[in-house]
Design a protein around this motif. Structure first.
Motif, PDB file in Angstrom:
ATOM      1  N   PHE A 225       0.854  -1.200   0.000  1.00  0.00           N
ATOM      2  CA  PHE A 225       0.000   0.000   0.000  1.00  0.00           C
ATOM      3  C   PHE A 225       0.886   1.245   0.000  1.00  0.00           C
ATOM      4  CE2 PHE A 225      -3.324  -2.553   2.460  1.00  0.00           C
ATOM      5  CZ  PHE A 225      -4.253  -2.534   1.435  1.00  0.00           C
ATOM      6  N   LEU A 226       0.475   2.287  -0.667  1.00  0.00           N
ATOM      7  CA  LEU A 226       1.154   3.566  -0.495  1.00  0.00           C
ATOM      8  C   LEU A 226       0.867   4.078   0.917  1.00  0.00           C
ATOM      9  CD1 LEU A 226       0.841   3.402  -3.713  1.00  0.00           C
ATOM     10  CD2 LEU A 226       1.216   5.875  -3.617  1.00  0.00           C
ATOM     11  N   THR A 227       1.823   4.785   1.491  1.00  0.00           N
ATOM     12  CA  THR A 227       1.607   5.383   2.818  1.00  0.00           C
ATOM     13  C   THR A 227       0.691   6.596   2.683  1.00  0.00           C
ATOM     14  OG1 THR A 227       3.464   6.898   2.581  1.00  0.00           O
ATOM     15  CG2 THR A 227       3.956   4.726   3.513  1.00  0.00           C
ATOM     16  N   ALA A 228       0.171   7.038   3.819  1.00  0.00           N
ATOM     17  CA  ALA A 228      -0.683   8.232   3.814  1.00  0.00           C
ATOM     18  C   ALA A 228       0.076   9.410   3.227  1.00  0.00           C
ATOM     19  CB  ALA A 228      -1.158   8.535   5.237  1.00  0.00           C
TER      20      ALA A 228
ATOM     21  N   VAL B  85       0.249   9.064  -0.489  1.00  0.00           N
ATOM     22  CA  VAL B  85      -1.075   9.290  -1.085  1.00  0.00           C
ATOM     23  C   VAL B  85      -1.380  10.780  -1.160  1.00  0.00           C
ATOM     24  CG1 VAL B  85      -3.556   8.994  -0.695  1.00  0.00           C
ATOM     25  CG2 VAL B  85      -2.005   7.049  -0.406  1.00  0.00           C
TER      26      VAL B  85
ATOM     27  N   TYR C 105       0.043  11.564  -5.555  1.00  0.00           N
ATOM     28  CA  TYR C 105      -0.355  10.153  -5.529  1.00  0.00           C
ATOM     29  C   TYR C 105       0.128   9.344  -6.734  1.00  0.00           C
ATOM     30  CZ  TYR C 105      -3.521   6.107  -5.621  1.00  0.00           C
ATOM     31  OH  TYR C 105      -4.051   4.843  -5.683  1.00  0.00           O
ATOM     32  N   GLU C 106      -0.170   9.816  -7.921  1.00  0.00           N
ATOM     33  CA  GLU C 106       0.115   9.023  -9.108  1.00  0.00           C
ATOM     34  C   GLU C 106       1.626   8.954  -9.385  1.00  0.00           C
ATOM     35  OE1 GLU C 106      -2.134  11.466  -8.967  1.00  0.00           O
ATOM     36  OE2 GLU C 106      -4.058  10.443  -9.178  1.00  0.00           O
TER      37      GLU C 106
ATOM     38  N   GLN D 283      -0.938  -3.130  -4.184  1.00  0.00           N
ATOM     39  CA  GLN D 283      -1.885  -3.642  -3.184  1.00  0.00           C
ATOM     40  C   GLN D 283      -3.126  -2.757  -3.069  1.00  0.00           C
ATOM     41  OE1 GLN D 283      -0.383  -4.644   0.745  1.00  0.00           O
ATOM     42  NE2 GLN D 283      -2.289  -5.692   1.229  1.00  0.00           N
ATOM     43  N   GLY D 284      -4.274  -3.404  -3.075  1.00  0.00           N
ATOM     44  CA  GLY D 284      -5.538  -2.687  -2.945  1.00  0.00           C
ATOM     45  C   GLY D 284      -5.936  -1.934  -4.199  1.00  0.00           C
TER      46      GLY D 284
END
Lengths: 231, 231, 231, 231
Positions: free
Chosen positions: A130-133, A136, A140-141, A168-169
């Motif tokens: 997952f990307l971290t907060a 994000v 983001y991209e 992920q996700g």
């Protein structure tokens, strides 16, 4: 500019729903021009029925639009990072194809369980974290692209030998030397994700493909002495 | 030479994607001519849209190309071994059809769980072991054929009664008296592999078909007193 | 009256089988006209081949037919309650699409496991409880609508942020600002229900999407600063 | 003779592959004429492309061919027994549709888990036991019919309320007042078998539909006061 590449990118985008990889506009294909270091990408959220090759957007590796009246795909910065970082790739494909997305949502690498896999991917297709907060909420991209590159570095995987990743996700990103092969690699990944899921359900102890068969199948198509096809 | 057979082989190859057994060029059909002891096979890695009957390649049982400008399917030697060893077969089909491949990757025989199976296969469809490193590295495709023959001998299965095999970690090979029936047998195998997987998930204790029903269904289609169809 | 809306509702109903959401006549789409406070809905049990836009039935929010020679869909009162209770919605879709129905029959909320979900639904899609015997036997379809509204109130979910619900033992209802988007939301729900089922099978510990990624994907399409698409 | 019924039976047989219920010739539909006590059935093993309405075979309830140049479906005696025993049915359909066959191979009744089921079947669809060796070896297809009738008697199920059965290790038989409805009931059974399988996988405790909802949905379509549709 880049009219031929625009045509290729346009056709490859149309191929995504035709091959069952996406519904509506849930995917994007871009193509890279080595000479000018520019890439052509689908516009964001435009219906495929209403899209023409001229609607493709030309961008540079700094994520700037160089030509085009429409907004590029919102995932454009991810594509830019991959072209900048992965030498020799000529096309990037992003889809939410269902079986690959199933593995992405499970957060699991796709193991090489058969020769269908080995004919295209030289080993497991990794699933990036997952990307971290923080990632994000900054860019983001762009951070998504950086995470993909980081994942291949950390796991010591060569992007030309395993031309795909799961986020992920989220869903897969896939690449190749040109648009037609990038779409094909996305189809292979989708098929392998479907088959591996059910092979594991049928036999929890189902082994990975022995190294020598993995080598053999990958090499007979992609090695120095490849003898598959007409070349 | 063998123009009629080339046409049949060409048509049967086209049928593979139409019946959902393959994507792209991931399969091959060949047809055998008893009189000349030659067989006709699809060229390697050629797009189906660009392929014509004249592109089919004629080979002999020593794995030599007898006629044709294109490379034969890389799996050609496997076909040759099967024609040499399994008396009376007139066509061989290889696919990576997904449900059969799921069982191949799980390394499991496909049990006869229903009459759909018994109408075509007189007992379980065996899964051959992985090839050894030595077999892989000597003459892979030829050794694949030999392993199939060895599997049927070891398990004492008659290839005309169970016209299909799975190769562990790879995919199925299927055969019949002619191309149309070989493709049909590949479709049956695919359907049975899908259904058996989910029957076992629904009921782990799901039994194999009782012997008398297996006999009945196989015999009413293939036995001396067969009464299915118009003959 | 409402000819344009009848045309839209008619087209959206045809889209249900085309997109694989229904078989036969197992679904219905309606569209709401804010100005007149009337809605247009498919007639009950009419074959799609024989249906024309003029066969659409106009109803008011008291569940009365205002125009039309045919009986409206038997689910009409559910649609009426939703238009009366959920401000700003312009279309309601009901299907028995298989993967969403699988979750409804399991009686489970659909968790947000990926960005495909987050692009449309801002959080889990709730599953409403079975209707009680009393509700079933008084005014079934009307009580169904009331139960949906009650479910969103009890769980404190905003119907414009999560435009779908499952009814336990039954199937989904989905809505949006207009017919095309309501059908699209039904497609998203179907795809997400399929993928989440298998993600959970592949990894029983598969996590929900982190809040910041859920926020990001929902906001980039639906938030104040949305940047997806061409607006 | 019976030209209109032959046309209906012919069309219904063509519908089987179109609706994804069968591949090749793995199914058969017949239609019963109350006045003459004769029924019309598909010939055995004839390709659908080469079949015409005139190829349909007319039989009587003693399993004798009354008109036609081709052999009737080998399952003809099963159809005869059902027409003789189940009052009021006008069509019988046999398929090997995959999801229903999955349940047949598992040897399990299909429980009523949702309203899709209740709209057509008033309770669980029973799975009949394997035929005994004696039954198989005397008059297999006739005994199959007798077993179906015995199953409904033993379980006290009314064939007009639950118009379908599974045969263990084999596949479904389905019926209705006419050919179009019999095919539709076969489609419903297939869909329900798919959905119930995955609902059970998603939630092992997934309950059957409460009796009052089962009653409501069955009655609103099939009861004395039915209000679904245009009648």
């Amino acid at each position: 500019m880049l009219e031929k590449l625009k045509q290729e990118v346009y056709q490859a985008n149309l191929e995504l729903p035709q091959r069952g990889l996406i519904k509506y506009t849930w995917g994007n294909v871009s193509g890279f021009d080595e000479a000018t270091q520019l890439f052509v990408i689908k516009p964001s959220g435009v219906d495929y029925d209403e899209m023409s090759p001229d609607d493709m957007v030309v961008c540079n590796l700094n994520c700037e639009v160089v030509e085009g009246n429409l907004n590029p795909s919102s995932d454009m910065p991810t594509h830019a990072v991959l072209y900048k970082s992965f030498e020799g790739i000529g096309s990037v494909v992003h889809t939410h194809s269902p079986w690959a997305t199933v593995w992405a949502q499970a957060g699991m690498d796709v193991p090489a369980m058969g020769t269908t896999h080995a004919d295209t991917f030289y080993g497991a297709v990794p699933c990036a974290r997952f990307l971290t907060a923080e990632e994000v909420n900054s860019n983001y991209e762009y951070e998504t692209g950086k995470l993909i590159v980081e994942t291949f570095e950390d796991k010591n995987i060569k992007p030309n030998e395993v031309p795909a990743v799961l986020l992920q996700g989220h869903a897969p990103f896939v690449w190749a030397k040109d648009c037609a092969h990038a779409v094909m690699n996305a189809v292979v990944l989708e098929e392998v994700c479907k088959m591996n899921l059910f092979s594991k359900q049928l036999n929890q102890e189902a082994p990975a493909l022995p190294q020598e068969i993995l080598d053999k199948h990958y090499e007979r198509k992609h090695g120095k002495n490849a003898y598959y096809g007409q070349n």
